[in-house]
Design a protein around this motif. Structure first.
Motif, PDB file in Angstrom:
ATOM      1  N   ASP A 166      21.896  44.164  43.901  1.00 49.14           N
ATOM      2  CA  ASP A 166      20.717  43.805  44.687  1.00 49.14           C
ATOM      3  C   ASP A 166      21.081  42.872  45.836  1.00 49.14           C
ATOM      4  OD1 ASP A 166      18.969  45.339  43.231  1.00 49.14           O
ATOM      5  OD2 ASP A 166      17.998  43.664  42.221  1.00 49.14           O
ATOM      6  N   ARG A 167      21.863  41.850  45.532  1.00 54.63           N
ATOM      7  CA  ARG A 167      22.242  40.900  46.588  1.00 54.63           C
ATOM      8  C   ARG A 167      23.156  41.569  47.612  1.00 54.63           C
ATOM      9  NH1 ARG A 167      22.723  35.014  45.917  1.00 54.63           N
ATOM     10  NH2 ARG A 167      24.965  35.301  46.115  1.00 54.63           N
ATOM     11  N   LEU A 168      24.103  42.374  47.151  1.00 54.43           N
ATOM     12  CA  LEU A 168      24.985  43.081  48.087  1.00 54.43           C
ATOM     13  C   LEU A 168      24.190  44.007  48.998  1.00 54.43           C
ATOM     14  CD1 LEU A 168      28.064  43.931  45.843  1.00 54.43           C
ATOM     15  CD2 LEU A 168      27.940  42.244  47.691  1.00 54.43           C
ATOM     16  N   ALA A 169      23.139  44.592  48.470  1.00 52.64           N
ATOM     17  CA  ALA A 169      22.323  45.521  49.257  1.00 52.64           C
ATOM     18  C   ALA A 169      21.607  44.831  50.412  1.00 52.64           C
ATOM     19  CB  ALA A 169      21.303  46.218  48.357  1.00 52.64           C
ATOM     20  N   VAL A 170      21.381  43.515  50.303  1.00 50.42           N
ATOM     21  CA  VAL A 170      20.615  42.822  51.349  1.00 50.42           C
ATOM     22  C   VAL A 170      21.424  41.799  52.141  1.00 50.42           C
ATOM     23  CG1 VAL A 170      18.405  43.220  50.204  1.00 50.42           C
ATOM     24  CG2 VAL A 170      19.661  41.109  49.733  1.00 50.42           C
ATOM     25  N   VAL A 171      22.723  41.765  51.958  1.00 50.39           N
ATOM     26  CA  VAL A 171      23.543  40.813  52.723  1.00 50.39           C
ATOM     27  C   VAL A 171      23.345  41.017  54.225  1.00 50.39           C
ATOM     28  CG1 VAL A 171      25.906  40.099  53.307  1.00 50.39           C
ATOM     29  CG2 VAL A 171      25.276  40.446  50.931  1.00 50.39           C
ATOM     30  N   ALA A 172      23.212  42.261  54.662  1.00 55.26           N
ATOM     31  CA  ALA A 172      23.057  42.541  56.092  1.00 55.26           C
ATOM     32  C   ALA A 172      21.773  41.948  56.667  1.00 55.26           C
ATOM     33  CB  ALA A 172      23.088  44.045  56.353  1.00 55.26           C
ATOM     34  N   ALA A 173      20.812  41.654  55.816  1.00 56.02           N
ATOM     35  CA  ALA A 173      19.542  41.040  56.245  1.00 56.02           C
ATOM     36  C   ALA A 173      19.221  39.868  55.326  1.00 56.02           C
ATOM     37  CB  ALA A 173      18.421  42.079  56.230  1.00 56.02           C
ATOM     38  N   TRP A 174      20.200  39.032  55.070  1.00 53.29           N
ATOM     39  CA  TRP A 174      20.071  37.929  54.109  1.00 53.29           C
ATOM     40  C   TRP A 174      18.883  37.022  54.404  1.00 53.29           C
ATOM     41  CZ3 TRP A 174      20.318  33.203  56.342  1.00 53.29           C
ATOM     42  CH2 TRP A 174      20.932  33.125  57.592  1.00 53.29           C
ATOM     43  N   TRP A 175      18.571  36.801  55.681  1.00 54.01           N
ATOM     44  CA  TRP A 175      17.485  35.898  56.073  1.00 54.01           C
ATOM     45  C   TRP A 175      16.111  36.469  55.733  1.00 54.01           C
ATOM     46  CZ3 TRP A 175      20.469  38.884  59.112  1.00 54.01           C
ATOM     47  CH2 TRP A 175      19.838  39.871  59.854  1.00 54.01           C
ATOM     48  N   GLU A 176      16.049  37.773  55.458  1.00 55.40           N
ATOM     49  CA  GLU A 176      14.796  38.438  55.132  1.00 55.40           C
ATOM     50  C   GLU A 176      14.502  38.411  53.634  1.00 55.40           C
ATOM     51  OE1 GLU A 176      12.461  40.270  56.920  1.00 55.40           O
ATOM     52  OE2 GLU A 176      13.338  39.681  58.828  1.00 55.40           O
ATOM     53  N   SER A 177      15.434  37.904  52.848  1.00 55.74           N
ATOM     54  CA  SER A 177      15.280  37.951  51.394  1.00 55.74           C
ATOM     55  C   SER A 177      15.216  36.548  50.807  1.00 55.74           C
ATOM     56  CB  SER A 177      16.451  38.717  50.767  1.00 55.74           C
ATOM     57  OG  SER A 177      17.606  37.893  50.719  1.00 55.74           O
ATOM     58  N   GLN A 178      14.906  36.498  49.540  1.00 55.23           N
ATOM     59  CA  GLN A 178      14.903  35.239  48.811  1.00 55.23           C
ATOM     60  C   GLN A 178      16.060  35.202  47.813  1.00 55.23           C
ATOM     61  OE1 GLN A 178      11.776  37.122  49.118  1.00 55.23           O
ATOM     62  NE2 GLN A 178      11.743  35.971  51.030  1.00 55.23           N
ATOM     63  N   TYR A 179      17.068  36.047  48.022  1.00 55.26           N
ATOM     64  CA  TYR A 179      18.196  36.154  47.102  1.00 55.26           C
ATOM     65  C   TYR A 179      19.244  35.054  47.263  1.00 55.26           C
ATOM     66  CZ  TYR A 179      17.066  40.830  45.337  1.00 55.26           C
ATOM     67  OH  TYR A 179      16.488  41.898  44.716  1.00 55.26           O
ATOM     68  N   PHE A 180      19.264  34.408  48.417  1.00 52.93           N
ATOM     69  CA  PHE A 180      20.385  33.530  48.716  1.00 52.93           C
ATOM     70  C   PHE A 180      19.973  32.069  48.736  1.00 52.93           C
ATOM     71  CE2 PHE A 180      21.134  37.715  50.438  1.00 52.93           C
ATOM     72  CZ  PHE A 180      22.348  38.027  49.830  1.00 52.93           C
ATOM     73  N   SER A 181      20.838  31.233  48.171  1.00 53.82           N
ATOM     74  CA  SER A 181      20.580  29.789  48.110  1.00 53.82           C
ATOM     75  C   SER A 181      20.648  29.181  49.503  1.00 53.82           C
ATOM     76  CB  SER A 181      21.611  29.116  47.207  1.00 53.82           C
ATOM     77  OG  SER A 181      22.889  29.104  47.846  1.00 53.82           O
ATOM     78  N   GLU A 182      20.223  27.952  49.600  1.00 55.68           N
ATOM     79  CA  GLU A 182      20.268  27.245  50.882  1.00 55.68           C
ATOM     80  C   GLU A 182      21.713  27.130  51.385  1.00 55.68           C
ATOM     81  OE1 GLU A 182      18.338  23.206  52.864  1.00 55.68           O
ATOM     82  OE2 GLU A 182      18.270  23.487  50.699  1.00 55.68           O
ATOM     83  N   VAL A 183      22.634  26.869  50.471  1.00 61.99           N
ATOM     84  CA  VAL A 183      24.053  26.770  50.838  1.00 61.99           C
ATOM     85  C   VAL A 183      24.562  28.132  51.324  1.00 61.99           C
ATOM     86  CG1 VAL A 183      26.393  26.427  49.904  1.00 61.99           C
ATOM     87  CG2 VAL A 183      24.574  24.795  49.365  1.00 61.99           C
ATOM     88  N   GLU A 184      24.235  29.200  50.608  1.00 62.93           N
ATOM     89  CA  GLU A 184      24.672  30.538  51.022  1.00 62.93           C
ATOM     90  C   GLU A 184      24.084  30.908  52.373  1.00 62.93           C
ATOM     91  OE1 GLU A 184      25.232  32.577  46.619  1.00 62.93           O
ATOM     92  OE2 GLU A 184      23.221  32.481  47.519  1.00 62.93           O
TER      93      GLU A 184
END
Length: 153
Positions: free
Chosen positions: A78-96
């Motif tokens: 799931d996270r790999l699928a949205v790396v290209a639009a990371w800012w559009e998701s809630q998958y990534f921590s503040e540090v990431e």
């Protein structure tokens, strides 16, 4: 002759033609990896950076390699699928998010602007480590793309 044939006929494997320069790149990579490890950041963040930089540069060889490495470290599809639009998701921590934004800034070399990614969540050591890792990854992408490393199923 099709476009792919023309490309492959003009390909030069940079590492084979100038192995001493390639070896220097390997040493540079090792130093950047050491700095990243010493920064205290999660090793998975390094793979996310390598994936995002490779997406921006269009390097299929590095994308496949680092997605596989990320999966080995426990990254989810799931996270790999949205790396290209990371800012559009809630998958990534503040540090990431900060690390990905900084890596994008280095890769795309924008006109100097306010660094909205710099929210204070990263230390100077972490910002430096992320920067060096992104710089190295950009170099590897360019080597792989220019050398036309094969990426077949």
């Amino acid at each position: 002759m099709d476009a792919m044939s023309a490309i492959s006929n003009n390909a030069v494997n940079l590492g084979k033609v100038h192995p001493e320069v390639y070896q220097a790149m390997i040493q540079f990579n090792q130093q950047a990896d050491s700095a990243f490890k010493a920064s205290g950041l999660d090793p998975l963040v390094a793979e996310l950076i390598k994936i995002r930089v490779s997406q921006l540069n269009g390097c299929a060889f590095c994308l496949r390699m680092h997605q596989r490495d990320a999966i080995k470290l426990g990254e989810s599809m799931d996270r790999l699928a949205v790396v290209a639009a990371w800012w559009e998701s809630q998958y990534f921590s503040e540090v990431e998010q900060a690390a990905l934004a900084l890596a994008e800034e280095i890769t795309q070399l924008p006109v100097p602007q306010h660094k909205s990614w710099n929210t204070g969540v990263l230390s100077d050591e972490q910002m430096s480590a992320i920067s060096w890792l992104a710089i190295v990854m950009n170099g590897w992408n360019r080597i792989a793309i220019q050398s036309h490393y094969p990426v077949a199923p």
